[in-house]
Motif scaffolding. Structure first.
Motif, PDB file in Angstrom:
ATOM      1  N   GLY A  34       9.671  -3.993 -12.925  1.00 17.69           N
ATOM      2  CA  GLY A  34       9.676  -2.701 -13.582  1.00 17.69           C
ATOM      3  C   GLY A  34       9.071  -1.573 -12.765  1.00 17.69           C
ATOM      4  O   GLY A  34       9.108  -0.420 -13.185  1.00 17.69           O
ATOM      5  N   TRP A  35       8.534  -1.880 -11.586  1.00 22.06           N
ATOM      6  CA  TRP A  35       7.903  -0.884 -10.729  1.00 22.06           C
ATOM      7  C   TRP A  35       8.723  -0.704  -9.449  1.00 22.06           C
ATOM      8  O   TRP A  35       9.450  -1.599  -9.039  1.00 22.06           O
ATOM      9  CB  TRP A  35       6.481  -1.308 -10.370  1.00 22.06           C
ATOM     10  N   THR A  36       8.571   0.460  -8.822  1.00 23.31           N
ATOM     11  CA  THR A  36       9.227   0.755  -7.548  1.00 23.31           C
ATOM     12  C   THR A  36       8.168   0.965  -6.480  1.00 23.31           C
ATOM     13  O   THR A  36       7.224   1.738  -6.688  1.00 23.31           O
ATOM     14  CB  THR A  36      10.090   2.024  -7.652  1.00 23.31           C
ATOM     15  N   GLN A  37       8.288   0.263  -5.367  1.00 22.91           N
ATOM     16  CA  GLN A  37       7.320   0.442  -4.283  1.00 22.91           C
ATOM     17  C   GLN A  37       7.564   1.773  -3.590  1.00 22.91           C
ATOM     18  O   GLN A  37       8.684   2.099  -3.228  1.00 22.91           O
ATOM     19  CB  GLN A  37       7.434  -0.702  -3.278  1.00 22.91           C
ATOM     20  N   ARG A  38       6.499   2.547  -3.386  1.00 15.02           N
ATOM     21  CA  ARG A  38       6.603   3.870  -2.777  1.00 15.02           C
ATOM     22  C   ARG A  38       5.921   3.955  -1.414  1.00 15.02           C
ATOM     23  O   ARG A  38       6.143   4.904  -0.678  1.00 15.02           O
ATOM     24  CB  ARG A  38       5.997   4.918  -3.709  1.00 15.02           C
ATOM     25  N   ASP A  69      10.459  12.392  -7.442  1.00 17.43           N
ATOM     26  CA  ASP A  69      11.486  13.117  -6.703  1.00 17.43           C
ATOM     27  C   ASP A  69      11.621  12.556  -5.292  1.00 17.43           C
ATOM     28  O   ASP A  69      12.715  12.220  -4.848  1.00 17.43           O
ATOM     29  CB  ASP A  69      11.130  14.608  -6.657  1.00 17.43           C
ATOM     30  N   VAL A  70      10.496  12.461  -4.584  1.00 12.94           N
ATOM     31  CA  VAL A  70      10.522  11.963  -3.214  1.00 12.94           C
ATOM     32  C   VAL A  70       9.149  11.416  -2.854  1.00 12.94           C
ATOM     33  O   VAL A  70       8.122  11.919  -3.321  1.00 12.94           O
ATOM     34  CB  VAL A  70      10.943  13.077  -2.227  1.00 12.94           C
ATOM     35  N   ALA A  71       9.126  10.361  -2.053  1.00 10.59           N
ATOM     36  CA  ALA A  71       7.872   9.787  -1.563  1.00 10.59           C
ATOM     37  C   ALA A  71       7.925   9.771  -0.049  1.00 10.59           C
ATOM     38  O   ALA A  71       8.937   9.378   0.540  1.00 10.59           O
ATOM     39  CB  ALA A  71       7.669   8.377  -2.108  1.00 10.59           C
ATOM     40  N   GLY A  72       6.845  10.193   0.594  1.00 10.86           N
ATOM     41  CA  GLY A  72       6.829  10.289   2.040  1.00 10.86           C
ATOM     42  C   GLY A  72       6.448   8.991   2.710  1.00 10.86           C
ATOM     43  O   GLY A  72       5.989   8.045   2.076  1.00 10.86           O
ATOM     44  N   SER A  73       6.626   8.977   4.004  1.00 11.27           N
ATOM     45  CA  SER A  73       6.213   7.826   4.798  1.00 11.27           C
ATOM     46  C   SER A  73       4.695   7.739   4.811  1.00 11.27           C
ATOM     47  O   SER A  73       3.991   8.746   4.730  1.00 11.27           O
ATOM     48  CB  SER A  73       6.731   7.954   6.231  1.00 11.27           C
ATOM     49  N   VAL A  74       4.189   6.538   4.929  1.00  3.98           N
ATOM     50  CA  VAL A  74       2.745   6.326   4.990  1.00  3.98           C
ATOM     51  C   VAL A  74       2.239   6.628   6.393  1.00  3.98           C
ATOM     52  O   VAL A  74       2.825   6.197   7.382  1.00  3.98           O
ATOM     53  CB  VAL A  74       2.411   4.875   4.606  1.00  3.98           C
ATOM     54  N   THR A  92       1.540   1.367  -2.799  1.00  8.83           N
ATOM     55  CA  THR A  92       1.689   2.301  -3.910  1.00  8.83           C
ATOM     56  C   THR A  92       2.958   1.933  -4.669  1.00  8.83           C
ATOM     57  O   THR A  92       3.969   1.546  -4.078  1.00  8.83           O
ATOM     58  CB  THR A  92       1.775   3.773  -3.465  1.00  8.83           C
ATOM     59  N   PHE A  93       2.893   2.066  -5.995  1.00  7.77           N
ATOM     60  CA  PHE A  93       4.023   1.777  -6.868  1.00  7.77           C
ATOM     61  C   PHE A  93       4.133   2.869  -7.926  1.00  7.77           C
ATOM     62  O   PHE A  93       3.159   3.554  -8.231  1.00  7.77           O
ATOM     63  CB  PHE A  93       3.831   0.429  -7.590  1.00  7.77           C
ATOM     64  N   SER A 102       1.863  -2.872 -17.902  1.00  8.92           N
ATOM     65  CA  SER A 102       0.993  -3.629 -17.009  1.00  8.92           C
ATOM     66  C   SER A 102       1.654  -3.807 -15.653  1.00  8.92           C
ATOM     67  O   SER A 102       2.873  -3.974 -15.564  1.00  8.92           O
ATOM     68  CB  SER A 102       0.663  -4.997 -17.607  1.00  8.92           C
ATOM     69  N   LEU A 103       0.857  -3.776 -14.608  1.00 11.85           N
ATOM     70  CA  LEU A 103       1.330  -4.062 -13.264  1.00 11.85           C
ATOM     71  C   LEU A 103       0.758  -5.406 -12.854  1.00 11.85           C
ATOM     72  O   LEU A 103      -0.463  -5.587 -12.830  1.00 11.85           O
ATOM     73  CB  LEU A 103       0.894  -2.966 -12.291  1.00 11.85           C
ATOM     74  N   VAL A 104       1.638  -6.360 -12.591  1.00 15.75           N
ATOM     75  CA  VAL A 104       1.215  -7.692 -12.163  1.00 15.75           C
ATOM     76  C   VAL A 104       1.638  -7.863 -10.713  1.00 15.75           C
ATOM     77  O   VAL A 104       2.833  -7.869 -10.403  1.00 15.75           O
ATOM     78  CB  VAL A 104       1.839  -8.787 -13.042  1.00 15.75           C
ATOM     79  N   TRP A 105       0.653  -7.997  -9.820  1.00 18.68           N
ATOM     80  CA  TRP A 105       0.930  -8.078  -8.383  1.00 18.68           C
ATOM     81  C   TRP A 105       0.456  -9.419  -7.842  1.00 18.68           C
ATOM     82  O   TRP A 105      -0.673  -9.841  -8.080  1.00 18.68           O
ATOM     83  CB  TRP A 105       0.232  -6.954  -7.637  1.00 18.68           C
ATOM     84  N   SER A 106       1.355 -10.091  -7.104  1.00 14.47           N
ATOM     85  CA  SER A 106       1.024 -11.379  -6.513  1.00 14.47           C
ATOM     86  C   SER A 106       1.089 -11.272  -5.001  1.00 14.47           C
ATOM     87  O   SER A 106       1.982 -10.624  -4.455  1.00 14.47           O
ATOM     88  CB  SER A 106       2.004 -12.453  -6.988  1.00 14.47           C
ATOM     89  N   GLY A 107       0.141 -11.896  -4.321  1.00 13.68           N
ATOM     90  CA  GLY A 107       0.078 -11.814  -2.874  1.00 13.68           C
ATOM     91  C   GLY A 107       1.035 -12.718  -2.141  1.00 13.68           C
ATOM     92  O   GLY A 107       1.224 -12.572  -0.943  1.00 13.68           O
ATOM     93  N   GLY A 108       1.647 -13.653  -2.811  1.00 17.20           N
ATOM     94  CA  GLY A 108       2.577 -14.550  -2.145  1.00 17.20           C
ATOM     95  C   GLY A 108       2.026 -15.963  -2.007  1.00 17.20           C
ATOM     96  O   GLY A 108       0.870 -16.251  -2.334  1.00 17.20           O
ATOM     97  N   ALA A 109       2.847 -16.842  -1.489  1.00 12.09           N
ATOM     98  CA  ALA A 109       2.540 -18.270  -1.469  1.00 12.09           C
ATOM     99  C   ALA A 109       1.314 -18.607  -0.623  1.00 12.09           C
ATOM    100  O   ALA A 109       0.610 -19.578  -0.905  1.00 12.09           O
ATOM    101  CB  ALA A 109       3.755 -19.049  -0.973  1.00 12.09           C
TER     102      ALA A 109
END
Length: 215
Positions: free
Chosen positions: A71-75, A128-133, A90-91, A100-107
Motif C-alpha cells: 500500500g506504500w510507494t517508495q520515494r 506530485d514529484v519526488a527528487g533523487s536522494v 522514504t515512503f 500501518s507501515l510494516v517494513w521487513s529487512g529481508g531474509a
C-alpha cells in the motif's frame, strides 16, 4: 459596479496542501527478523497524504534490501555500509484509515533498531514529484507540475541534531544515539523547478537529503 459595493483587488488563492500532524519513534527494536510496524500520526484523516522517513541500524553488513510495504510507494532509498548495513528509506501513501507501515529487512536480517518520522498532509491528493536522494546536505531540485504544492524536505545525519533549510518549517525531529532525522515543509505558490534546499548541518555529517512535492 453595483451601487454600494466597493471594488477590491483582493483575489482568493487556494491554500493548497498543508501540514496536519506528525509522529516519530526511536524505540522500535527488531530481534526476530519480522520487521517493524509504524502507525499514522494522531489526527490523520482519510485522504491525507502520508510521508515517512526511516533509518534502520542493522547488526551486520548482510546486504539487507528490505521490502516496499503493501500500500506504500517508495520515494527514496540509500544504504550506508561504513559502520554496518544502514538502510534509509522514504515512503508515501494516501491515508485510508488503515495506514500501518510494516517494513521487513529481508531474509538476511537478524536484528536492528528503527528510528522514523512520519507526517500527514491535509488538502492533498497525491505526491506530485519526488527528487533523487543526495548524499550530502543539499537536497536536489524537483520540478512540480501543479500549484500550489507543499514541498517536504527530508534529512538524515550522523549528529544529535539535524537542522532544516532556512526557508522551510521544521515539522518533526527524531534523534537516537548520534543519528537524527528532520522533516520540514514549505508552501509553494507556483509550479516549476523548486531549486535545491540546503540544510545548515555539515555536509560531512549529513548523509541523505530529499525533496518531495505534494499536490
Amino acid at each position: 459596479m453595483i451601487p454600494g459595493i466597493v471594488a477590491s483587488s483582493h483575489v482568493e488563492v487556494a491554500s493548497g496542501p498543508t501540514f496536519r500532524a506528525a509522529s516519530s519513534t526511536t524505540t522500535i527494536t527488531n530481534t526476530s527478523g519480522n520487521g517493524f510496524t509504524l502507525t499514522a500520526p494522531t489526527g490523520t484523516t482519510v485522504g491525507d497524504v502520508l510521508i515517512v522517513q526511516m533509518f534502520v541500524e542493522i547488526d551486520s553488513k548482510s546486504g539487507v534490501v528490505g521490502t516496499t510495504p503493501a500500500g506504500w510507494t517508495q520515494r527514496g532509498t540509500g544504504d550506508d555500509t561504513q559502520y554496518g548495513f544502514l538502510p534509509w528509506r522514504t515512503f508515501s501513501r494516501v491515508a485510508t484509515g488503515t495506514d500501518s507501515l510494516v517494513w521487513s529487512g529481508g531474509a538476511n536480517w537478524t536484528g536492528g533498531t528503527l528510528q522514523a518520522a512520519m507526517i500527514a498532509i491535509s488538502g492533498a491528493t497525491a505526491v506530485d514529484v519526488a527528487g533523487s536522494v543526495a548524499t550530502n546536505a543539499t537536497a536536489p531540485s524537483v520540478t512540480t507540475t501543479t500549484a500550489p504544492t507543499l514541498l517536504v524536505g527530508s534529512y538524515f545525519a550522523f549528529v544529535n541534531s539535524t537542522a532544516p533549510p532556512a526557508s522551510m518549517t521544521s515539522r518533526v525531529t527524531v534523534t537516537r544515539i548520534g543519528a537524527s532525522i528532520v522533516m520540514a515543509t514549505e508552501s509553494l505558490a507556483a509550479s516549476g523547478a523548486t531549486g535545491t534546499r540546503v540544510s545548515p548541518t555539515a555536509s560531512v555529517q549529513l548523509r541523505y537529503s530529499q525533496l518531495i512535492a505534494v499536490k
